[in-house]
Design an enzyme around this catalytic site. Structure first.
Site, short mmCIF file in Angstrom:
data_model
loop_
_atom_site.label_atom_id
_atom_site.label_comp_id
_atom_site.label_asym_id
_atom_site.label_seq_id
_atom_site.Cartn_x
_atom_site.Cartn_y
_atom_site.Cartn_z
N GLU A 1 -13.17 -12.88 -19.83
CA GLU A 1 -14.28 -13.31 -18.98
C GLU A 1 -15.12 -12.16 -18.42
O GLU A 1 -15.31 -12.04 -17.21
CB GLU A 1 -13.75 -14.20 -17.84
CG GLU A 1 -13.11 -15.47 -18.37
CD GLU A 1 -12.65 -16.43 -17.29
OE1 GLU A 1 -12.90 -17.63 -17.45
OE2 GLU A 1 -12.05 -15.98 -16.30
N ASP B 1 -6.78 -9.13 -9.67
CA ASP B 1 -7.90 -9.99 -10.04
C ASP B 1 -8.98 -9.81 -8.98
O ASP B 1 -8.82 -8.98 -8.07
CB ASP B 1 -7.45 -11.46 -10.17
CG ASP B 1 -8.26 -12.20 -11.23
OD1 ASP B 1 -9.50 -12.22 -11.12
OD2 ASP B 1 -7.66 -12.74 -12.18
N HIS C 1 -12.95 -9.20 -13.86
CA HIS C 1 -12.01 -9.65 -12.82
C HIS C 1 -11.53 -8.48 -11.99
O HIS C 1 -10.34 -8.38 -11.65
CB HIS C 1 -10.83 -10.41 -13.45
CG HIS C 1 -11.18 -11.78 -13.93
ND1 HIS C 1 -11.54 -12.80 -13.08
CD2 HIS C 1 -11.26 -12.29 -15.18
CE1 HIS C 1 -11.81 -13.89 -13.79
NE2 HIS C 1 -11.65 -13.61 -15.07
C1 ACM Z 1 -8.04 -16.87 -18.42
O1 ACM Z 1 -7.66 -18.02 -18.18
N1 ACM Z 1 -9.17 -16.42 -17.90
C2 ACM Z 1 -7.30 -15.99 -19.28
#
Ligand code: ACM
Ligand code: ZN
Length: 737
Positions: free
Chosen positions: A322, A197, A258
């Site tokens: 995201e 991440d 991410h």
């Molecule tokens: C997430 O909670 N961004 C998958």
């Protein structure tokens, strides 16, 4: 609930008192979690005796399972059985039996003569063993007994997952293994390992060593280095450990968003190619993989080549969530690709990305799993598995598109305990939805993610347990809806969890909630702790060191009458439940004196500036007073003319919250509150681009002492909004000496 328990115990004691000679069934209820689908109680008990044989088929897996059962029985009861290959007919028999129908199904029969676990395959055999372990006595018994029972059991869903985010906080291998062992005890069969991440890349990739030498480490706000990663050897060890326990490890390698940690290591991955550092804050970051460069895909394919070799799972999770809007809009390569392929904007590029990676994985015999954003663009291959987190819309769309789904949204364990209590979780069965009934083959199951922005190896257990038990029951048994039965069974599990040194949490409140209050009348500081358990103790030190279970402790309240640095950590017995918190009190001549303001601080940030209490750089600890879009203009009334040597005003910069140093600080003194003498104006260099939080002391030191009753401190705000937002001034204390 408590009353039922008391009644049961006293009946047990009655048998002892009157000296009845038969072995009384101490187990009035079977405390099994998840509750098996069919349970029929029998008569009497089976007694465990050293030397008795466990027989199992001669293949390696069945023999391993038998050995695992033998070891667990010995650990828990002290009785050593021996494992023998079938066909020898032992007291404990593990048997492959094709008449037991259903994936992962098993039958467990306990009679006074024999224990039999039968299953169509070794997966069922192992679940039978896990159920049998839960029937073993927790208290010392001679001989140890197992209640007679007949259980027929099979899971409701085939995907019963727990996800751990090891990026935001790093969890050592021992913690990961412990979680896998616990999850398996409650019949979860998937460990989703969120390995990468923004805040850290945690899996060794031999071809790209900087992913871990650079991407696994970050410099925290206080200057410390934080990080860690798993070597490929450690990964294999964890995968094997999980496989032994019927748990499949599904790796998640986040892309195209991410990915800040990867970009910090290899900046050429992003559209701009600009160097960045591994972020230390949480959120969604604009640096993502560039879809327009072929080199991005070569890099990701190479990474995935190493990943698929480490994880035998047929699934690879690629995240996909995201991706910030418009991030590819300013990139020439991305725009050229969109044009060449006729892709519709950002969503089209996202779809293209996901399907290209999906095709690569398919070539390796793997199925792509992603968060529900992979549906965006409407081009997702129906082969992909969608993990639904944002709500029912994603589930609906995925099911209509032919995708299989995993439900995660209702099971987010990063939600604080008081906002997702055990009871809420248990009473709401999110699978009980007519939509899912329409697509029985496409609903694979569910997964409980533990995102780790606020979860660490110290408080992680409490986020996971007891709540995972409720989730395990939703995933395993569609008929288990009796909250009161569950609560009794879950509470009975806690003794076993404690024996494994699991720091399981309260059912409906946080582990501890601190209040730190200064009482000006008594000149007393009080730390008040709202505790999630009555037997939780707050151990503390006064020398800045980390408290241990041997440090002095308090329960609800600790009172302090002089300046100190108090470091507090919650323990039950010798098990620490979460990280320590530090409370700082300083000497202040103005202690408890009234302060007035030209403009009052914001209601949310209105700590006293003369309470001796300092704040920390994370600003949410209640120690700060804050002003947005106005100057801080404060006057302290000392009550009488007082000799002063210095005035020290403390300010915070934390641009993640738009808190900025003032442009200048002016110190004034007065004896009547009307006529002011300017003592000094200190100009400050302010850098709104500095995202690393820090605290700045701005001090007036008198060359000869000043006598004054009133002290005024004016902090002039920066002035212009930053990125369209008015900045704040934060101060925690004005210290007079
Ligand atoms: C997430 O909670 N961004 C998958
Ligand atoms: Zn690009």
């Amino acid at each position: 609930m408590q009353r039922a328990l008391v009644v049961r115990l006293s009946i047990g004691m009655l048998f002892c008192l009157v000296g009845l000679s038969f072995t009384a069934p101490a187990h009035a209820q079977l405390d099994l979690v998840p509750e098996p689908q069919h349970v029929t109680r029998g008569q009497g008990v089976f007694e465990l005796e050293s030397g008795d044989r466990i027989t199992a088929p001669g293949d390696a897996r069945a023999q391993w399972i038998a050995g695992f059962l033998r070891d667990r029985i010995e650990q828990q009861t002290g009785v050593a059985l021996q494992v023998v290959a079938a066909p020898d007919y032992g007291k404990v028999v593990l048997r492959i039996d094709p008449s037991v129908h259903g994936d992962e199904a098993y039958r467990l029969d306990v009679t006074p003569r024999r224990v039999t676990i039968a299953a169509a395959d070794d997966r069922g055999l192992f679940w039978g063993v896990q159920t049998l372990r839960q029937l073993l006595p927790l208290q010392h018994e001679v001989p140890p007994t197992i209640p007679a029972v007949s259980i027929e059991d099979a899971p409701r869903y085939s995907w019963r997952g727990v996800m751990l985010d090891v990026s935001r906080h790093f969890y050592p291998v021992a913690f990961v293994k412990q979680q896998i062992a616990l999850a398996s005890y409650y019949k979860f069969n998937v460990f989703h390992w969120h390995l990468t991440d923004d805040q850290g890349w945690r899996i060794q990739i031999k071809r790209y060593p900087k992913l871990t030498s650079v991407g696994a480490w970050r410099t925290e706000a206080d200057g410390s280095r934080y990080g860690g990663f798993y070597t490929q050897k450690e990964i294999r060890e964890v995968v094997d450990y999980a496989r032994e326990r019927n748990v499949m490890v599904v790796p998640e390698i986040e892309m195209p968003g991410h990915t800040s940690a990867a970009i910090a290591a290899y900046p050429e991955l992003s559209c701009s190619g600009k160097p960045i550092t591994v972020p230390t804050t949480w959120g969604v970051f604009r640096d993502v993989d560039c879809v327009g460069k072929d080199s991005t895909f070569r890099f990701l394919d190479n990474v995935l080549d190493e990943v698929v070799k480490l994880f035998p799972s047929p699934y690879v999770h690629i995240g996909g969530d995201e991706v910030p809007e418009g991030v590819w809009a300013d990139c020439t390569s991305c725009q050229q690709l969109a044009k060449a392929k006729g892709l519709q904007g950002e969503a089209g590029l996202h779809s293209y990305f996901v399907n290209r990676i999906g095709a690569y994985l398919a070539g390796k015999g793997k199925t792509l799993v992603g968060w529900d954003e992979i549906l965006e663009g409407g081009q997702l291959s129906p082969r992909a598995i969608v993990e639904v987190w944002r709500g029912p819309e994603g589930a609906k769309q995925a099911l209509a598109n032919g995708n299989r789904i995993i439900l995660a949204g209702p099971f987010y364990l990063d939600t604080p305990i008081d906002r997702m209590t055990l009871e809420d979780l248990y009473r709401t069965d999110p699978f009980d939805d007519p939509l899912f009934a329409k697509y029985p083959k496409q609903v694979l199951g569910g997964e409980a993610p533990l995102w780790s922005e606020r979860a660490t190896p110290l408080n992680g257990d409490a986020r996971l347990y007891p709540r995972l038990m409720a989730i395990s029951e939703h995933l395993w048994n569609p008929a288990a809806h009796d909250w009161h039965s569950f609560l009794l069974r879950a509470r009975a599990q806690e003794a076993w969890l404690a024996s494994q040194r699991v720091a399981y949490g309260p059912e409906d409140e946080d582990i501890v909630d601190y209040r730190f209050i200064f009482n000006p009348t008594y000149k007393r500081w009080r730390i008040r702790a709202a505790r999630g358990f009555d037997d939780l103790l707050l151990h503390y030190t006064l020398d800045g060191s980390e408290p241990t279970a041997a440090s002095p402790s308090f329960g609800d309240v600790l009172d302090l009458y002089k300046p100190a640095t108090v470091t507090v950590a919650p323990f039950r017995g010798d098990v620490q439940y979460q990280a320590s918190r530090t409370f700082r009190i300083v000497q202040n001549l103005a202690l408890g004196d009234p302060v007035t303001f030209a403009a009052p601080p914001a209601a949310r940030y209105s700590a006293s500036l003369t309470d001796g209490i300092l704040g920390d750089i994370y600003l949410a600890d209640g120690g700060w007073a804050g002003w947005q879009g106005v100057d801080m203009d404060t006057t302290i009334d000392l009550g009488q003319p007082t000799v002063l040597h210095s005035i020290d005003a403390r300010f915070l910069q934390n641009m993640q919250a738009w808190v900025l140093l003032p442009r200048s600080v002016t110190f004034e003194a007065s004896n009547d509150g009307k006529n002011w003498t300017s003592l000094q104006t200190v100009p400050l260099t302010v850098d709104p681009g500095n995202m690393r939080p820090f605290i700045r002391d701005v001090t007036f030191s008198a060359s000869s002492p000043v006598t004054a009753r009133y002290v005024r401190v004016v902090a002039a705000r920066y002035g212009q909004p930053v990125n369209g937002i008015q900045t704040w001034i934060f101060s925690d204390e004005i210290i007079l000496k």
